[in-house]
Scaffold this motif. Structure first.
Motif, PDB file in Angstrom:
ATOM      1  N   ARG A  42       0.852  -1.191   0.000  1.00  0.00           N
ATOM      2  CA  ARG A  42       0.000   0.000   0.000  1.00  0.00           C
ATOM      3  C   ARG A  42       0.886   1.239   0.000  1.00  0.00           C
ATOM      4  O   ARG A  42       1.920   1.289   0.670  1.00  0.00           O
ATOM      5  CB  ARG A  42      -0.892   0.022   1.239  1.00  0.00           C
ATOM      6  CG  ARG A  42      -1.923  -1.078   1.317  1.00  0.00           C
ATOM      7  CD  ARG A  42      -3.049  -0.906   0.308  1.00  0.00           C
ATOM      8  NE  ARG A  42      -3.785   0.320   0.452  1.00  0.00           N
ATOM      9  CZ  ARG A  42      -4.876   0.459   1.204  1.00  0.00           C
ATOM     10  NH1 ARG A  42      -5.334  -0.569   1.880  1.00  0.00           N
ATOM     11  NH2 ARG A  42      -5.517   1.613   1.258  1.00  0.00           N
ATOM     12  N   LEU A  43       0.467   2.256  -0.745  1.00  0.00           N
ATOM     13  CA  LEU A  43       1.135   3.554  -0.749  1.00  0.00           C
ATOM     14  C   LEU A  43       0.092   4.588  -0.366  1.00  0.00           C
ATOM     15  O   LEU A  43      -0.777   4.935  -1.169  1.00  0.00           O
ATOM     16  CB  LEU A  43       1.728   3.863  -2.128  1.00  0.00           C
ATOM     17  CG  LEU A  43       2.426   5.215  -2.300  1.00  0.00           C
ATOM     18  CD1 LEU A  43       3.591   5.353  -1.327  1.00  0.00           C
ATOM     19  CD2 LEU A  43       2.909   5.401  -3.734  1.00  0.00           C
ATOM     20  N   GLY A  44       0.143   5.032   0.882  1.00  0.00           N
ATOM     21  CA  GLY A  44      -0.917   5.878   1.383  1.00  0.00           C
ATOM     22  C   GLY A  44      -2.220   5.100   1.454  1.00  0.00           C
ATOM     23  O   GLY A  44      -2.227   3.873   1.584  1.00  0.00           O
ATOM     24  N   ASP A  45      -3.324   5.811   1.325  1.00  0.00           N
ATOM     25  CA  ASP A  45      -4.638   5.162   1.410  1.00  0.00           C
ATOM     26  C   ASP A  45      -5.275   4.879   0.060  1.00  0.00           C
ATOM     27  O   ASP A  45      -6.253   4.129  -0.016  1.00  0.00           O
ATOM     28  CB  ASP A  45      -5.600   6.047   2.229  1.00  0.00           C
ATOM     29  CG  ASP A  45      -5.188   6.162   3.680  1.00  0.00           C
ATOM     30  OD1 ASP A  45      -4.627   5.181   4.212  1.00  0.00           O
ATOM     31  OD2 ASP A  45      -5.418   7.226   4.272  1.00  0.00           O
ATOM     32  N   THR A  46      -4.728   5.464  -1.006  1.00  0.00           N
ATOM     33  CA  THR A  46      -5.418   5.390  -2.295  1.00  0.00           C
ATOM     34  C   THR A  46      -4.607   4.733  -3.399  1.00  0.00           C
ATOM     35  O   THR A  46      -5.084   4.637  -4.525  1.00  0.00           O
ATOM     36  CB  THR A  46      -5.824   6.800  -2.769  1.00  0.00           C
ATOM     37  OG1 THR A  46      -4.646   7.589  -2.967  1.00  0.00           O
ATOM     38  CG2 THR A  46      -6.732   7.474  -1.758  1.00  0.00           C
ATOM     39  N   MET A  47      -3.388   4.273  -3.096  1.00  0.00           N
ATOM     40  CA  MET A  47      -2.541   3.704  -4.147  1.00  0.00           C
ATOM     41  C   MET A  47      -1.920   2.388  -3.697  1.00  0.00           C
ATOM     42  O   MET A  47      -1.859   2.074  -2.515  1.00  0.00           O
ATOM     43  CB  MET A  47      -1.444   4.696  -4.539  1.00  0.00           C
ATOM     44  CG  MET A  47      -1.970   5.931  -5.264  1.00  0.00           C
ATOM     45  SD  MET A  47      -0.664   7.089  -5.756  1.00  0.00           S
ATOM     46  CE  MET A  47      -0.247   7.818  -4.176  1.00  0.00           C
ATOM     47  N   VAL A  48      -1.453   1.627  -4.688  1.00  0.00           N
ATOM     48  CA  VAL A  48      -0.796   0.347  -4.427  1.00  0.00           C
ATOM     49  C   VAL A  48       0.426   0.248  -5.340  1.00  0.00           C
ATOM     50  O   VAL A  48       0.389   0.668  -6.498  1.00  0.00           O
ATOM     51  CB  VAL A  48      -1.773  -0.827  -4.660  1.00  0.00           C
ATOM     52  CG1 VAL A  48      -2.272  -0.858  -6.087  1.00  0.00           C
ATOM     53  CG2 VAL A  48      -1.131  -2.148  -4.304  1.00  0.00           C
ATOM     54  N   VAL A  49       1.506  -0.289  -4.803  1.00  0.00           N
ATOM     55  CA  VAL A  49       2.733  -0.523  -5.564  1.00  0.00           C
ATOM     56  C   VAL A  49       2.854  -2.012  -5.823  1.00  0.00           C
ATOM     57  O   VAL A  49       2.775  -2.821  -4.895  1.00  0.00           O
ATOM     58  CB  VAL A  49       3.970  -0.028  -4.795  1.00  0.00           C
ATOM     59  CG1 VAL A  49       5.233  -0.218  -5.635  1.00  0.00           C
ATOM     60  CG2 VAL A  49       3.817   1.434  -4.398  1.00  0.00           C
ATOM     61  N   ARG A  50       3.037  -2.392  -7.098  1.00  0.00           N
ATOM     62  CA  ARG A  50       3.205  -3.804  -7.462  1.00  0.00           C
ATOM     63  C   ARG A  50       4.548  -3.981  -8.135  1.00  0.00           C
ATOM     64  O   ARG A  50       4.863  -3.325  -9.126  1.00  0.00           O
ATOM     65  CB  ARG A  50       2.091  -4.270  -8.399  1.00  0.00           C
ATOM     66  CG  ARG A  50       0.724  -4.314  -7.759  1.00  0.00           C
ATOM     67  CD  ARG A  50      -0.331  -4.803  -8.729  1.00  0.00           C
ATOM     68  NE  ARG A  50      -0.364  -6.245  -8.846  1.00  0.00           N
ATOM     69  CZ  ARG A  50      -0.268  -6.912  -9.991  1.00  0.00           C
ATOM     70  NH1 ARG A  50      -0.117  -6.279 -11.120  1.00  0.00           N
ATOM     71  NH2 ARG A  50      -0.338  -8.226 -10.012  1.00  0.00           N
ATOM     72  N   LEU A  51       5.344  -4.891  -7.584  1.00  0.00           N
ATOM     73  CA  LEU A  51       6.687  -5.140  -8.090  1.00  0.00           C
ATOM     74  C   LEU A  51       6.817  -6.610  -8.485  1.00  0.00           C
ATOM     75  O   LEU A  51       6.608  -7.493  -7.650  1.00  0.00           O
ATOM     76  CB  LEU A  51       7.734  -4.793  -7.024  1.00  0.00           C
ATOM     77  CG  LEU A  51       7.671  -3.358  -6.491  1.00  0.00           C
ATOM     78  CD1 LEU A  51       6.963  -3.329  -5.141  1.00  0.00           C
ATOM     79  CD2 LEU A  51       9.051  -2.762  -6.359  1.00  0.00           C
ATOM     80  N   PRO A  52       7.137  -6.896  -9.750  1.00  0.00           N
ATOM     81  CA  PRO A  52       7.292  -8.286 -10.170  1.00  0.00           C
ATOM     82  C   PRO A  52       8.336  -8.999  -9.324  1.00  0.00           C
ATOM     83  O   PRO A  52       9.371  -8.423  -8.967  1.00  0.00           O
ATOM     84  CB  PRO A  52       7.748  -8.168 -11.625  1.00  0.00           C
ATOM     85  CG  PRO A  52       7.223  -6.841 -12.080  1.00  0.00           C
ATOM     86  CD  PRO A  52       7.309  -5.954 -10.871  1.00  0.00           C
ATOM     87  N   SER A  53       8.060 -10.266  -9.041  1.00  0.00           N
ATOM     88  CA  SER A  53       8.957 -11.030  -8.182  1.00  0.00           C
ATOM     89  C   SER A  53      10.012 -11.809  -8.958  1.00  0.00           C
ATOM     90  O   SER A  53      10.898 -12.419  -8.365  1.00  0.00           O
ATOM     91  CB  SER A  53       8.143 -12.003  -7.317  1.00  0.00           C
ATOM     92  OG  SER A  53       7.439 -12.922  -8.146  1.00  0.00           O
ATOM     93  N   ALA A  54       9.922 -11.820 -10.298  1.00  0.00           N
ATOM     94  CA  ALA A  54      10.896 -12.534 -11.122  1.00  0.00           C
ATOM     95  C   ALA A  54      10.884 -11.933 -12.530  1.00  0.00           C
ATOM     96  O   ALA A  54       9.930 -11.265 -12.927  1.00  0.00           O
ATOM     97  CB  ALA A  54      10.582 -14.029 -11.170  1.00  0.00           C
ATOM     98  N   ALA A  55      11.943 -12.203 -13.279  1.00  0.00           N
ATOM     99  CA  ALA A  55      12.070 -11.631 -14.623  1.00  0.00           C
ATOM    100  C   ALA A  55      10.917 -12.052 -15.527  1.00  0.00           C
ATOM    101  O   ALA A  55      10.438 -11.254 -16.348  1.00  0.00           O
ATOM    102  CB  ALA A  55      13.402 -12.058 -15.235  1.00  0.00           C
ATOM    103  N   GLU A  56      10.458 -13.303 -15.394  1.00  0.00           N
ATOM    104  CA  GLU A  56       9.359 -13.785 -16.229  1.00  0.00           C
ATOM    105  C   GLU A  56       8.096 -12.970 -16.011  1.00  0.00           C
ATOM    106  O   GLU A  56       7.328 -12.723 -16.943  1.00  0.00           O
ATOM    107  CB  GLU A  56       9.071 -15.264 -15.930  1.00  0.00           C
ATOM    108  CG  GLU A  56      10.170 -16.218 -16.352  1.00  0.00           C
ATOM    109  CD  GLU A  56      11.272 -16.387 -15.311  1.00  0.00           C
ATOM    110  OE1 GLU A  56      12.018 -17.358 -15.416  1.00  0.00           O
ATOM    111  OE2 GLU A  56      11.382 -15.543 -14.400  1.00  0.00           O
ATOM    112  N   TYR A  57       7.839 -12.536 -14.792  1.00  0.00           N
ATOM    113  CA  TYR A  57       6.624 -11.788 -14.470  1.00  0.00           C
ATOM    114  C   TYR A  57       6.759 -10.300 -14.812  1.00  0.00           C
ATOM    115  O   TYR A  57       5.752  -9.616 -14.997  1.00  0.00           O
ATOM    116  CB  TYR A  57       6.282 -11.963 -12.997  1.00  0.00           C
ATOM    117  CG  TYR A  57       6.237 -13.413 -12.552  1.00  0.00           C
ATOM    118  CD1 TYR A  57       5.595 -14.369 -13.336  1.00  0.00           C
ATOM    119  CD2 TYR A  57       6.857 -13.837 -11.389  1.00  0.00           C
ATOM    120  CE1 TYR A  57       5.559 -15.704 -12.953  1.00  0.00           C
ATOM    121  CE2 TYR A  57       6.829 -15.168 -11.000  1.00  0.00           C
ATOM    122  CZ  TYR A  57       6.184 -16.100 -11.782  1.00  0.00           C
ATOM    123  OH  TYR A  57       6.155 -17.413 -11.407  1.00  0.00           O
TER     124      TYR A  57
END
Length: 240
Positions: A42-57
């Motif tokens: 979560r980034l603040g109350d209104t946003m979300v950060v998504r980070l791939p966990s591997a090169a394929e993703y």
């Protein structure tokens, strides 16, 4: 198996501060349950950060950034809205995304208030004209190209008050044979829901059989972990 990377709060904090200083005052905290392909915060109350966990993703980042805005105008339910695209740095090797946060709770069989309405709402997602897509499946098939989500699963369907409220995680979306999206008929829907779902989509016997095969494949993977929910889904698959 993909070589997954570890991502923590401090790392996300640094990425946001360095690349998007306008959001540096907002708190960063992990979500209760992250997915397999991406690590989510979560980034603040209104946003979300998504980070791939591997090169394929990580290959899905550009796809979602390109197509989610186009799909949002055509789908009847809320989907993630990209707000920013982050770049790799010395501490994290992949592109990553910031989206608007969608409220809701992951779907579960017990959390659905009206199984038939849920099935009809889910079926409405198929109504996207895919004629102007420039990239489809690498291998052609002999049917009409149809948009598909690619991972219609309980964790990617959000409920609000027991009703379908949003759909997330479009990293495997594409155009081609949509039978992969039919697996949800056995993994989540009741017998009545399955019936109206098939009728609303006018699914023929061949596509229905392929969808059932997808459901079996997904469920057998879960069975290797002695998952009780997987045993329930097997009963649904074998019942028809």
């Amino acid at each position: 198996m993909p070589q997954r990377v570890t991502v923590g709060v401090d790392q996300v904090r640094r990425l946001v501060d360095d690349q998007f200083p306008q959001w540096s005052a907002l708190p960063v905290r992990p979500v209760d349950e992250s997915g397999w392909d991406n690590v989510t915060f979560r980034l603040g109350d209104t946003m979300v950060v998504r980070l791939p966990s591997a090169a394929e993703y990580a290959l899905a980042v550009d796809k979602e950034q390109r197509w989610l805005p186009a799909l949002a105008a055509r789908l009847p339910l809320p989907i993630p809205a990209p707000l920013a695209k982050g770049r790799p740095d010395d501490g994290y090797p992949f592109s990553w995304s910031i989206y608007r946060w969608l409220p809701g709770e992951p779907a579960s069989a017990g959390g659905i208030s009206d199984p038939v309405r849920f099935a009809l709402d889910l079926a409405a997602l198929r109504g996207v004209d895919a004629a102007d897509w420039e990239t489809a499946l690498d291998a052609p098939w002999d049917g009409v190209d149809v948009w598909f989500h690619g991972d219609v699963a309980p964790g990617n369907l959000l409920l609000d008050g027991g009703e379908l409220a949003a759909v997330i995680d479009f990293g495997t979306c594409g155009v081609g044979d949509p039978s992969c999206d039919l697996a949800i008929a056995w993994t989540m829907l009741t017998a009545d829901g399955r019936k109206v779902f098939r009728e609303r989509l006018s699914v023929d016997d061949a596509a229905w059989a392929r969808g059932r095969g997808w459901a079996l494949w997904k469920t057998l993977i879960a069975c290797t972990r002695a998952d009780e929910e997987a045993r329930r889904v097997l009963d649904e698959i074998f019942s028809g």
